[in-house]
Write a protein that holds these residues in place. Sequence first.
Motif, PDB file in Angstrom:
ATOM      1  N   MET A   6      48.751  39.322  38.860  1.00  0.00           N
ATOM      2  CA  MET A   6      49.765  39.533  39.890  1.00  0.00           C
ATOM      3  C   MET A   6      50.912  40.411  39.404  1.00  0.00           C
ATOM      4  N   ILE A  19      54.700  36.991  46.397  1.00  0.00           N
ATOM      5  CA  ILE A  19      53.805  36.009  45.780  1.00  0.00           C
ATOM      6  C   ILE A  19      54.177  34.627  46.303  1.00  0.00           C
ATOM      7  N   PHE A  38      50.140  38.074  47.180  1.00  0.00           N
ATOM      8  CA  PHE A  38      49.170  37.143  46.593  1.00  0.00           C
ATOM      9  C   PHE A  38      49.527  35.710  46.978  1.00  0.00           C
TER      10      PHE A  38
END
Length: 294
Positions: A89, A209, A240
């Motif tokens: 990530m 994220i 993500f």
Amino acid sequence: MTPQEYEFIRGFVKSRSGLVLADEKQYLVENRLLPVARKNGLESIGQLVTALRRPGARQLEETVVEAMTTNESFFFRDKTPFQHFTETMMPHMLRARADSKRLRIWCAAASTGQEPYSIAMNLKEMASRLAGWRIEIIGTDLSNDVLDKAKSGLYTQFEVQRGMPIQMLMKFFTQKGDMWQIAPELRSMVQWRKLNLLESLRGLGQFDIVFCRNVLIYFDHPTKVDVLKRVQAQMASDGFLVLGAAETVVGLTDVFHPVQDKRGLYAVNSKASPAGGLATPRFAAIAGGGVTAR
């Protein structure tokens, strides 16, 4: 507790938190709610149910929901998600956000704070690559009690031993009597907010994220679908999502897709239409440790 009282508690808890109580969980309800009843001057679950039926019992309602939710957490839990964070990530975000140098991370159902603080420690370890960056970590939970503990950053010896590498403990914690407190610079990296995942998420803003681990397992199918759809609406187009080891988006929604060979890691589907996307490259593919964006 009568069957009727148990059915009321099941419906009440589900409507307030999404938590689904199975038929055989009556003992759990009694163990957790009898102390709540007695603390409020009530002698039985039946009296507690009567009190909950009355209008204006907001504080009691919150206490009951908090008592029924699970707050299990520990530092660097399951390890794999944090490897994905540092190896997959963050390399993507370092490239995709190179111009804006801004990153927002959300830990949903953050409990007593170990997950957001684990992320903060990971970020501190890569500080040389993040000079000039503005990074926000938001930790949310529906329980005031666990949020208060998270804000304090104080943990027992047992809590810091669960998953914490010894070098991280010595580097980022100070012993306070028989407790350990995380460093002020780490505490300042996390913002805490009370939030119920069944309620609107729009006030949170957009995230790159999202960690939403070990939450969906307590919801029924329609609630899982609804929560995932609303979480995706708060994410960047190349964002993500991290779920727990026993959770998946497969069979629930097509707004996310699994990242190949990265268990528990999902990417926003490029065909989805997130609300107000950032001007960043769309996520295309990840293979091994490499990241490709377009």
